[in-house]
Design a protein around this motif. Structure first.
Motif, mmCIF file in Angstrom:
data_model
loop_
_atom_site.group_PDB
_atom_site.id
_atom_site.type_symbol
_atom_site.label_atom_id
_atom_site.label_comp_id
_atom_site.label_asym_id
_atom_site.label_seq_id
_atom_site.Cartn_x
_atom_site.Cartn_y
_atom_site.Cartn_z
ATOM 1 N N TYR A 184 1.002 -1.331 -0.095
ATOM 2 C CA TYR A 184 0.040 -0.061 -0.144
ATOM 3 C C TYR A 184 0.800 1.415 -0.115
ATOM 4 N N ARG A 239 -10.026 2.572 -1.203
ATOM 5 C CA ARG A 239 -9.070 3.168 -0.002
ATOM 6 C C ARG A 239 -8.764 2.237 1.169
ATOM 7 N N ASN A 240 -7.670 2.567 1.684
ATOM 8 C CA ASN A 240 -7.366 1.882 2.995
ATOM 9 C C ASN A 240 -6.949 3.158 3.861
ATOM 10 N N SER A 241 -6.950 3.133 5.109
ATOM 11 C CA SER A 241 -6.569 4.169 5.994
ATOM 12 C C SER A 241 -6.235 3.744 7.355
ATOM 13 N N MET A 278 -4.429 5.338 2.130
ATOM 14 C CA MET A 278 -3.383 4.648 1.507
ATOM 15 C C MET A 278 -4.111 4.118 0.464
#
Lengths: 308, 508
Positions: free
Chosen positions: A244, A276-278, A259
């Motif tokens: 990521y 999305r990742n966070s 990310m």
């Protein structure tokens, strides 16, 4: 009781033995991580629902993630200049703080020193000996991981770059078309490093190591392992899978940083250009790295660092 | 020709046949669609299935496909529960027939055209009929609510051991009624949002929005909708298995008002999510009441199992050990209530723990980890409900002896291994770092596949047995056709006023 203790100790030793990594073999991909790609101004399709968004400026973005070698070099320079320091087995640096909206569940991030890289995490692929950082053997061209958002931003700031915004990142990944993945609408197991491709390169990199060298999926044949070129319309590598990547936005009302791109742990649907990742900005992971963006005026010729 | 007619009658007119049809459909869908994800992708099974069936899987449409699949499965589960309710809650015969016929046409239409639209190509015809099917199910729900209407003196409680009002109105019937009405209103939250699709609303999976600070009213409506629908399906199955165990006495009298109040509060709380952050307070309060009612049912059921078995053995003063053995004698009746207890460790307990540790976990962990935990607990709760239905069905099918024990313990142990493994997998970051997680991931994945796989094999076995039975002229299906309704005690009875009303109808 003694039998139990002995059993536990033997199990522990066996477990450590199982986890012990074999020395990493250096694999030359032929891709220079100091190369930047120009993304021209203009509209592109943003997100799953393909909203038209206009980024009305040119920008450049690194064609690969920042590598362990690049980050080790930065650490040595930054330590010398005093912009970072080491305390309690962690690299720290100053962050001027974020605007705080006191919104539901938002954490305040005031000005202060924040962790950049935890040096004791086993997933970190850097050595620190005699006050000098260097990549672990064989990992020079693997993406830098175990770096917090603060650590990624500090790298970018140090060289006058920036972390790409989510929109910049997505445009660089998708181009101006409507593809789901950077190169089309499907992904093959030898086109990107994601959860389904592990058994293919296990022989090359072993069980524990899950990252691949930056630019690995470039159509090259590595001792019989044929890869498919997995590049974006602008020639970027690893925009789907491998690790990521932190993006630069500090969105209002949240303390999270976002990310993109999916990682070696991701299923294929997380490799599409929009998911999305966070995480909190202090988060680090073996499957999380970054790349930088910059304005075109900063273009300069960089030395080829594709070989170790 | 007669055989076909008899079979048609069995599958579409008898409660037992309708339930079998529903369970068969879910099993087939689960088996086929389960091959499209997880390790099946790596093993190349997905590509094989996609090519074999001619599926059209566009990556960009994944969210929409999953939504269609969830709706299809949920509709069939709802239909199975409705078949059970129309059989165990006294109502007029024509009401039962109308409700069952309507919902059957509804879920079959929804299933065929929902899956066709989601997985085999888009056109207005498929999607239109998918909506027609769901509309029929909603209409069946309205009919059900009307049939369950509790403030009518046609059906009153005669046996004062069942919860009732001073006027003799049946409180269990009221609990079913409140659940049904809540479900109809909750369905509206999904339907209204669906009507805005591509007109201000875009397809999304709730788990992808978890960290968005601002959600639109329509997004909140959908998030509320999916939570409350699953909750109400759980409330319904709790009431159903309560009747199976002939839940009565003091605990029934406490549990029913508690369940009614809890269902109403939790539903109102979820609906208010659209407008207020305070919604969670209502949801927590409602949950406490619903779970307390379920706890009373568990205590009652286990007590009854012990009492019935020790009486069967002629033990007048059983020891603790004898009681303990008696409790586990019939896993098919022990199982559903054990699953309700086990749920606290894999669903409710996890939820409470995460809520308490919110600032240390979800505000710091990557969204993907949070997503795994959230989707994990929805799936576990759904699967727990499925195992309870399955165990009740094994009892309905009259499976006895060693086979009953084997099936019961296999379902309990197989599913609990899978649920425990899924819980450990989703919370692994609490006790293992990413670097050392590979064995945990591998073993928990294996345990999940093993646990759920063994249940699917078992269900497959039951269905093959039932299929074989259909080819015999005097098989179980003929007996079930002759005795189509569920064999259990009803809480209320037809009153003279009810008789008069029916006679009046007949005259007209």
């Amino acid at each position: 009781m003694r039998t139990m203790q002995s059993t536990l100790i033997i199990s522990l030793v066996l477990a450590i033995g199982l986890f012990a990594e074999k020395p990493m073999k250096y694999v030359d991909t032929g891709v220079n991580p100091n190369t930047w790609a120009l993304v021209p101004a203009g509209e592109f399709y943003f997100g799953q629902h393909q909203h038209v968004v206009d980024l009305n400026y040119d920008y450049e973005i690194m064609i690969t993630d920042v590598t362990n070698r690049q980050y080790a070099n930065y650490l040595n320079e930054a330590l010398e200049e005093g912009t970072i320091y080491i305390k309690r087995d962690t690299i720290w640096g100053y962050h001027p703080g974020d605007p705080f909206d006191a919104y539901l569940h938002e954490f305040e991030i005031p000005a202060g020193d924040y962790p950049h890289v935890p040096l004791t995490n086993p997933g970190l692929r850097l050595d620190f000996e005699g006050g000098i950082f260097s990549p672990k053997t064989g990992y020079g061209n693997h993406p830098m991981v175990e770096v917090s958002w603060f650590g990624a931003k500090a790298y970018a700031d140090f060289y006058g770059f920036r972390l790409p915004t989510e929109k910049e990142w997505e445009k660089a990944a998708r181009g101006t078309g409507t593809n789901d993945y950077p190169w089309g609408n499907t992904v093959k197991r030898n086109q990107a490093n994601f959860v389904s491709s592990h058994n293919l390169f296990k022989k090359m990199f072993g069980d524990v190591v899950k990252t691949t060298p930056v630019g690995f999926y470039n159509g090259k044949n590595y001792d019989g392992y044929q890869t498919i070129e997995g590049i974006t319309p602008y020639g970027l590598y690893d925009m789907a899978g491998n690790v990521y990547q932190w993006t630069g936005d500090d969105h209002p009302k949240v303390h999270y940083r976002y990310m993109r791109g999916g990682s070696y742990q991701s299923y294929e649907y997380n490799l599409r250009v929009w998911p999305r990742n966070s995480a909190g900005p202090e988060h680090t992971s073996m499957s999380l790295g970054f790349r930088c963006a910059r304005t075109p005026e900063q273009v300069e010729v960089a030395p080829d660092e594709s070989s170790e | 020709m007669k055989k076909i007619k008899d079979l048609f009658h069995f599958f579409f007119q008898s409660t037992k046949g309708l339930i079998l049809l529903g369970i068969t459909s879910i099993s087939v869908i689960t088996a086929v669609w389960g091959m499209l994800s997880g390790p099946m992708v790596e093993w190349g099974v997905r590509d094989f299935v996609v090519n074999l069936l001619g599926m059209d899987l566009q990556s960009v449409e994944r969210s929409g496909r999953i939504i269609m699949l969830y709706h299809v499965i949920a509709m069939i589960v709802t239909a199975i529960e409705v078949y059970m309710i129309t059989s165990i809650v006294p109502m007029r015969r024509h009401q039962r027939a109308n409700i069952n016929n309507t919902i059957t046409v509804g879920w079959i239409t929804t299933t065929i055209f929902g899956l066709a639209f989601g997985y085999f190509g888009h056109n207005y015809f498929y999607h239109g009929l998918f909506l027609v099917g769901q509309s029929l199910i909603f209409f069946a729900g309205l009919l059900l609510a009307a049939a369950l209407y509790p403030w009518r003196k046609h059906f009153l409680v005669e046996d004062k051991d069942y919860a009732h009002t001073k006027n003799g109105y049946d409180l269990e019937r009221m609990a079913f009624f409140i659940m049904a009405v809540s479900m109809l209103i909750s369905a509206g939250f999904g339907a209204v949002t669906g009507s805005f699709w591509s007109n201000g609303h875009e397809t999304f999976l709730a788990e992808d929005l978890i960290r968005n600070p601002d959600k639109t009213a329509l997004q909140k409506a959908v998030i509320g909708h999916l939570h409350i629908m699953l909750t109400l399906i759980a409330v319904a199955i709790t009431l159903i298995v309560g009747r199976w165990m002939d839940f009565k006495g003091k605990m029934h009298k406490v549990a029913m008002p508690t369940m009614i109040f809890g269902t109403a509060v939790i539903s109102g709380g979820v609906w208010s999510v659209v407008w207020t952050h305070m919604a969670h307070t209502f949801i927590y309060v409602g949950s406490v009441f619903v779970m307390f009612a379920a706890l009373l049912l568990v205590i009652y059921s286990w007590g009854k199992l012990i009492k019935d078995r020790t009486a069967e053995l002629g033990l007048e003063n059983p020891t603790f050990g004898q009681k303990f053995v008696a409790l586990f004698h019939d896993p098919i009746k022990f199982g559903p209530f054990w699953q309700m207890v086990f749920m606290n460790f894999t669903v409710s307990g996890v939820g409470i723990f995460m809520a308490v540790k919110l600032d240390e976990i979800f505000r710091v962990w990557p969204a993907r980890e949070e997503r795994i935990t959230l989707t994990g607990h929805w799936h576990i709760l759904s699967a727990i409900i499925a195992t309870i239905i399955l165990m009740y069905y094994i009892d309905i099918a009259g499976i006895k002896g060693k086979m009953r024990k084997w099936l019961g313990w296999t379902i309990i142990i197989g599913s609990d291994i899978a649920f425990a493994a899924a819980t450990i997998f989703s919370m692994k970051r609490l006790f293992v770092s990413e670097y050392y997680q590979a064995p945990v991931v591998n073993w928990t994945m294996l345990a999940m596949d093993f646990g759920l796989g063994i249940i699917l094999v078992l269900v497959g076995g039951i269905l093959i047995w039932r299929l074989k039975d259909l080819f015999t002229s005097d098989g179980l299906w003929t007996k079930e056709s002759a005795s189509p309704e569920l064999d259990l005690e009803r809480t209320s009875v037809l009153t003279q006023e009810g008789r008069d009303a029916i006679n009046k109808e007949m005259e007209i």
